[in-house]
Enzyme design. Sequence first.
Site: not given
Length: 311
Positions: A141, A159, A162, A180, A245
């Site tokens: 996916h 949701g 992407k 998808d 970071r």
Amino acid sequence: MQERGLKMSEFVAQFNLEVLNKGTDFDTMLLTITDVNRPGLQFHDFYDYFDPRRLQVVGKAEITYLKGLTEQRRRKCFDDLFLYDIPALVISRGLDCFPECLDSAREHGRTLLRTEDTTVEFTSRTIEFLNRYLAPCVTRHGVLLDISGEGVMITGDSGIGKSESAIELIMRGHRLVADDAVEIRRISNQLIGTAPEVIRHYIELRGIGVIDVRQLFGMSAIRAESQINLVVQFEQWDNTKFYDRLGIEDHYIDILDIQVPCVTIPVRPGRNLASIVEVAAMNNRHRRYGYNAAQELAQRVDLRAEGKTKG
């Protein structure tokens, strides 16, 4: 991982082969390995290490040798070969089929085919095609894009953004491969991703619905397949979690036993995810070519610290 096999009937149609005799297993026989075999040694009664799963191909050399044999000896050569449960025997160059070969194939219920290609042309095309068709395959996916020549697969919860990021990247001139669902094949130690045929070129955007990227943005906005060079994982921002970071440590994800570089992007309002993915792709390319900005910065800091210590 999916077990893959190519039906003999589909192979015949793909290569436009002439069917001289349909074997009893013509409609059920599967090609499951990519190797082919020229049975020259087998015509000399050498069947050690013979793998009957391989497609058998005879060309000018084998036919010339068989012409020098008696009819009885030729018949024995074919009978011995057809005793094995081979997928098919293919005659190349459009050469004539020996009557003994056709009779033996009918008696043993083996498939006999013919091609106009030379032996080298046919075997090379067959191996290349089967290598791709039979390659180990998984479906993941996510969204796969070609970003400045880098194959980037974006993953994350449904949701999370992407597809929205993919649309912005497409509007910047990058190309969509799959949305998808991404079909991933391992070919020659590379991961090649593509979209399932039924959803190819489509993207689903919440609030708008399904759009056809090829129709809206043109052929330059899509690509049939791409190597996967980087995986970008979207996840909701977690204030309790430490996010790297500097990027000194390399992270990887395993796909079909291949280690793919992976970065995690925390998502929260105000972050331009498309820009971050674009930079991640360019940075990954620099790393593959031997340049690591994080390591260079760390070396500069170390050198500065050593200089102050000596002073």
